[in-house]
Design a protein around this motif. Sequence first.
Motif, PDB file in Angstrom:
ATOM      1  N   ALA A  16       0.685  -1.046  -0.144  1.00  0.00           N
ATOM      2  CA  ALA A  16       0.065  -0.022  -0.177  1.00  0.00           C
ATOM      3  C   ALA A  16       0.878   1.222  -0.106  1.00  0.00           C
ATOM      4  O   ALA A  16       0.470   2.189  -0.520  1.00  0.00           O
ATOM      5  CB  ALA A  16      -0.969  -0.080   1.310  1.00  0.00           C
TER       6      ALA A  16
ATOM      7  N   THR B  73      -1.842   4.587  -0.835  1.00  0.00           N
ATOM      8  CA  THR B  73      -3.261   4.516  -0.697  1.00  0.00           C
ATOM      9  C   THR B  73      -3.483   4.438   0.851  1.00  0.00           C
ATOM     10  O   THR B  73      -4.678   4.600   1.424  1.00  0.00           O
ATOM     11  CB  THR B  73      -4.025   3.006  -1.070  1.00  0.00           C
ATOM     12  N   LEU B  74      -2.322   4.387   1.975  1.00  0.00           N
ATOM     13  CA  LEU B  74      -2.597   4.241   3.288  1.00  0.00           C
ATOM     14  C   LEU B  74      -2.993   5.398   3.653  1.00  0.00           C
ATOM     15  O   LEU B  74      -3.640   5.531   4.894  1.00  0.00           O
ATOM     16  CB  LEU B  74      -1.140   4.040   3.766  1.00  0.00           C
TER      17      LEU B  74
ATOM     18  N   TYR C 171      -7.126   5.508   4.515  1.00  0.00           N
ATOM     19  CA  TYR C 171      -7.571   4.434   5.444  1.00  0.00           C
ATOM     20  C   TYR C 171      -7.784   5.035   6.807  1.00  0.00           C
ATOM     21  O   TYR C 171      -6.716   5.763   7.277  1.00  0.00           O
ATOM     22  CB  TYR C 171      -6.977   3.304   5.572  1.00  0.00           C
TER      23      TYR C 171
ATOM     24  N   CYS D 224      -9.778  -3.379   5.062  1.00  0.00           N
ATOM     25  CA  CYS D 224      -9.372  -1.750   5.121  1.00  0.00           C
ATOM     26  C   CYS D 224     -10.749  -0.950   5.191  1.00  0.00           C
ATOM     27  O   CYS D 224     -11.506  -1.289   4.342  1.00  0.00           O
ATOM     28  CB  CYS D 224      -8.281  -1.299   4.150  1.00  0.00           C
TER      29      CYS D 224
END
Length: 240
Positions: A216, A221-222, A225, A238
């Motif tokens: 990720a 994309t972290l 979340y 997630c």
Amino acid sequence: MKYFNWINIRLVLIFSLVIFLYSFTSIRNSQRKLKKSEVIFVGDNNNFVKQETVNKLLIENISDVKTIAKEDLNLNKLENSINNHPMIEKSEVFVSVDGVLKAIVIQKTPVARVFNDEGSFYIDYQGNEMPLSDNYTARVPLISGKINDKNIIKLSKILKMIYDDEFLKKNIIGVQFLADESLMMTNRNFDYQIEFGKMMNEEKKFKNYKAFFQKAILDSTLYNYKRINLRFTQQVVCTK
């Protein structure tokens, strides 16, 4: 025959001389006065106790190091007095050949710091409570929630896994112990929480998390979340 007897006599004399010299040296050595005391810390965690503190424990039962003979020392008693210190894991006390009273000391290794209604303390690598130090504050994960003698055993196993893993050690900064005995973890650099679940299948959950993170982080994309769920060992779920 006379030659044989003379050889035997010489051997007996030499042997007797060796015994005499050894005994004389041993007596002189045991009666020798100590020169000084010295504390040597080994390992990486040497900030919690100062040398002056250990040296005081070392000589608290000796009026003057330089006036006591080696034979009058109780090394086991000195070791026990040092080992009883709440921040020391173990020690070895001995007298060197040159008359120096030495203590080799290993300090405890904290793996987490607990904050709850009962106060604040460290959990060391052995799973025992360790008091805070006035000299140094360890950068370890902060633990919140109700910790007791029963759950601290399982929790300590997970904390040791975090401490021993370079990635987890840098990544995990907080662990919340929930009422249902599940864990919620906090990440250092991102806003999401890690829903670890019950204290089981720890190795598999951490393996899944590390694999997910490495993938990720490449596509950023972290940052999207809010929660990373590790409860299910077959997948990482997630939530945005």
